[in-house]
Design a protein around this motif. Structure first.
Motif, short mmCIF file in Angstrom:
data_model
loop_
_atom_site.label_atom_id
_atom_site.label_comp_id
_atom_site.label_asym_id
_atom_site.label_seq_id
_atom_site.Cartn_x
_atom_site.Cartn_y
_atom_site.Cartn_z
N VAL A 119 0.78 -1.19 -0.07
CA VAL A 119 -0.02 -0.03 0.07
C VAL A 119 0.96 1.36 -0.13
N VAL A 120 1.85 1.36 0.86
CA VAL A 120 2.60 2.69 1.14
C VAL A 120 3.54 2.83 -0.09
N ALA A 121 4.31 1.96 -0.64
CA ALA A 121 5.37 1.93 -1.30
C ALA A 121 4.78 2.76 -2.79
N PRO A 122 3.77 2.23 -3.23
CA PRO A 122 3.27 2.92 -4.48
C PRO A 122 2.78 4.20 -4.24
N ILE A 123 2.29 4.72 -3.27
CA ILE A 123 1.76 6.13 -2.86
C ILE A 123 2.93 6.91 -2.67
N LEU A 124 4.12 6.59 -1.84
CA LEU A 124 5.29 7.21 -1.89
C LEU A 124 6.02 7.57 -3.19
N ALA A 125 5.84 6.61 -3.90
CA ALA A 125 6.58 6.59 -5.39
C ALA A 125 5.96 7.57 -6.25
N PHE A 126 4.29 7.66 -6.05
CA PHE A 126 3.43 8.61 -6.87
C PHE A 126 3.81 9.92 -6.30
N LEU A 127 3.89 10.14 -5.05
CA LEU A 127 4.07 11.65 -4.20
C LEU A 127 5.48 11.88 -4.71
N ALA A 128 6.43 11.31 -4.66
CA ALA A 128 7.79 11.69 -5.18
C ALA A 128 7.75 12.14 -6.72
N VAL A 129 7.14 11.44 -7.56
CA VAL A 129 6.77 11.80 -9.02
C VAL A 129 6.26 13.23 -8.91
N VAL A 130 5.32 13.33 -8.15
CA VAL A 130 4.60 14.69 -8.12
C VAL A 130 5.33 15.97 -7.52
N VAL A 131 6.07 15.54 -6.59
CA VAL A 131 6.83 16.60 -6.26
C VAL A 131 8.28 16.75 -7.06
N LEU A 132 8.82 15.85 -7.78
CA LEU A 132 9.88 16.25 -8.57
C LEU A 132 9.27 17.06 -9.54
N ARG A 133 7.95 16.63 -10.26
CA ARG A 133 7.49 17.37 -11.37
C ARG A 133 7.27 18.92 -11.10
N PHE A 134 6.88 19.22 -9.71
CA PHE A 134 6.57 20.52 -9.05
C PHE A 134 7.94 21.23 -9.00
N VAL A 135 8.86 20.53 -8.69
CA VAL A 135 10.17 21.26 -8.65
C VAL A 135 10.70 21.79 -9.77
N ILE A 136 10.61 20.87 -10.67
CA ILE A 136 11.39 21.11 -12.26
C ILE A 136 10.43 22.21 -12.65
N GLU A 137 9.06 21.90 -12.67
CA GLU A 137 8.24 23.01 -13.43
C GLU A 137 8.49 24.32 -12.85
N ALA A 138 8.66 24.37 -11.40
CA ALA A 138 8.79 25.81 -10.64
C ALA A 138 9.95 26.21 -11.25
N GLY A 139 11.17 25.57 -11.59
CA GLY A 139 12.60 26.12 -12.02
C GLY A 139 12.42 26.57 -13.27
N VAL A 140 11.62 25.68 -14.36
CA VAL A 140 11.40 25.98 -15.73
C VAL A 140 10.69 27.54 -15.45
N ALA A 141 9.63 27.53 -14.80
CA ALA A 141 8.45 28.68 -14.64
C ALA A 141 9.59 30.11 -14.27
N LEU A 142 10.51 29.90 -13.21
CA LEU A 142 11.15 30.88 -12.75
C LEU A 142 12.25 31.37 -14.00
N VAL A 143 12.64 30.47 -14.75
CA VAL A 143 13.42 31.02 -15.87
C VAL A 143 12.66 31.58 -17.00
N ALA A 144 11.62 31.07 -17.34
CA ALA A 144 10.53 31.67 -18.22
C ALA A 144 10.29 33.11 -17.72
N ILE A 145 10.13 33.24 -16.55
CA ILE A 145 9.88 34.58 -15.97
C ILE A 145 11.09 35.64 -16.27
N ALA A 146 12.26 35.07 -16.01
CA ALA A 146 13.40 35.75 -16.24
C ALA A 146 13.61 36.22 -17.51
#
Length: 158
Positions: A119-146
Motif C-alpha cells: 500500500v505505502v510504497a506505490p503511494i510514496l513513489a507517486f508523491l515523489a513523482v508529483v514533487v519532482l514534477r513540481f520542482v522542475i516546473e517551478a525552476g522552468v517557470a522561474l527561468v521563463a519569467i526571467a
C-alpha cells in the motif's frame, strides 16, 4: 455608419514582398531585422537566433545571459523518474522479502509488513513523482519569467 457584421480586412504591409526581398538582398533592410525572405516576413534575431548555438557555449557562459534550464529540464525529469523507479522497486522488493522473512517468527508482523509495503510504497513513489514534477516546473517557470522580464525590459522605451 459601417455594418458591424462586416469583418475588417487585415492591415496591408508597408511594402510588397518583392521590395522587402530586394532590401534584404542589398542589405538596406530596417534596423533590428536580420533579413527578409522572399515572402517579406522578417527573420527574428536574438534569443531565437541563439537556438543554433552549442550547448557547451551556453553551459560555459560566465555572464549567465543564456539559460540552460529549459534544455536540461526533460533530462532531469527522466533521471528523477528512473531514480524514483529504482527506489520504488528496491523498497517494494525489500519490504516483501522482509515481510516473508518475518512470517517465520512473527506471522502478524510479517503480514502487516507485506500489506503496508504493497500500500505505502506505490503511494510514496507517486508523491515523489508529483514533487519532482513540481520542482522542475517551478525552476522552468522561474527561468521563463526571467527571460520574459529581460525581453520586456529590452523592448521598453526609456
Amino acid at each position: 455608419m459601417t455594418d458591424p457584421t462586416t469583418p475588417t480586412p487585415p492591415p496591408v504591409p508597408e511594402r510588397s514582398a518583392a521590395e522587402a526581398a530586394e532590401a534584404a538582398a542589398t542589405g538596406t533592410h530596417s534596423e533590428g531585422i536580420a533579413g527578409v525572405d522572399d515572402t517579406g516576413v522578417p527573420r527574428l534575431v536574438g534569443d531565437l537566433d541563439d537556438i543554433g548555438r552549442g550547448f557547451l557555449s551556453a553551459l560555459f557562459d560566465l555572464s549567465f545571459t543564456r539559460f540552460i534550464t529549459r534544455r536540461l529540464a526533460s533530462i532531469f525529469y527522466l533521471v528523477g523518474l528512473v531514480a524514483i523507479g529504482i527506489s520504488f522497486v528496491a523498497a517494494f522488493v525489500g519490504g516483501i522479502v522482509s515481510g516473508i522473512g518475518a512470517l517465520w517468527w512473527n506471522p502478524g508482523g510479517g503480514i502487516a509488513l507485506i500489506v503496508s509495503t504493497v500500500v505505502v510504497a506505490p503511494i510514496l513513489a507517486f508523491l515523489a513523482v508529483v514533487v519532482l514534477r513540481f520542482v522542475i516546473e517551478a525552476g522552468v517557470a522561474l527561468v521563463a519569467i526571467a527571460e520574459n522580464t529581460e525581453r520586456t525590459a529590452a523592448n521598453t522605451k526609456r
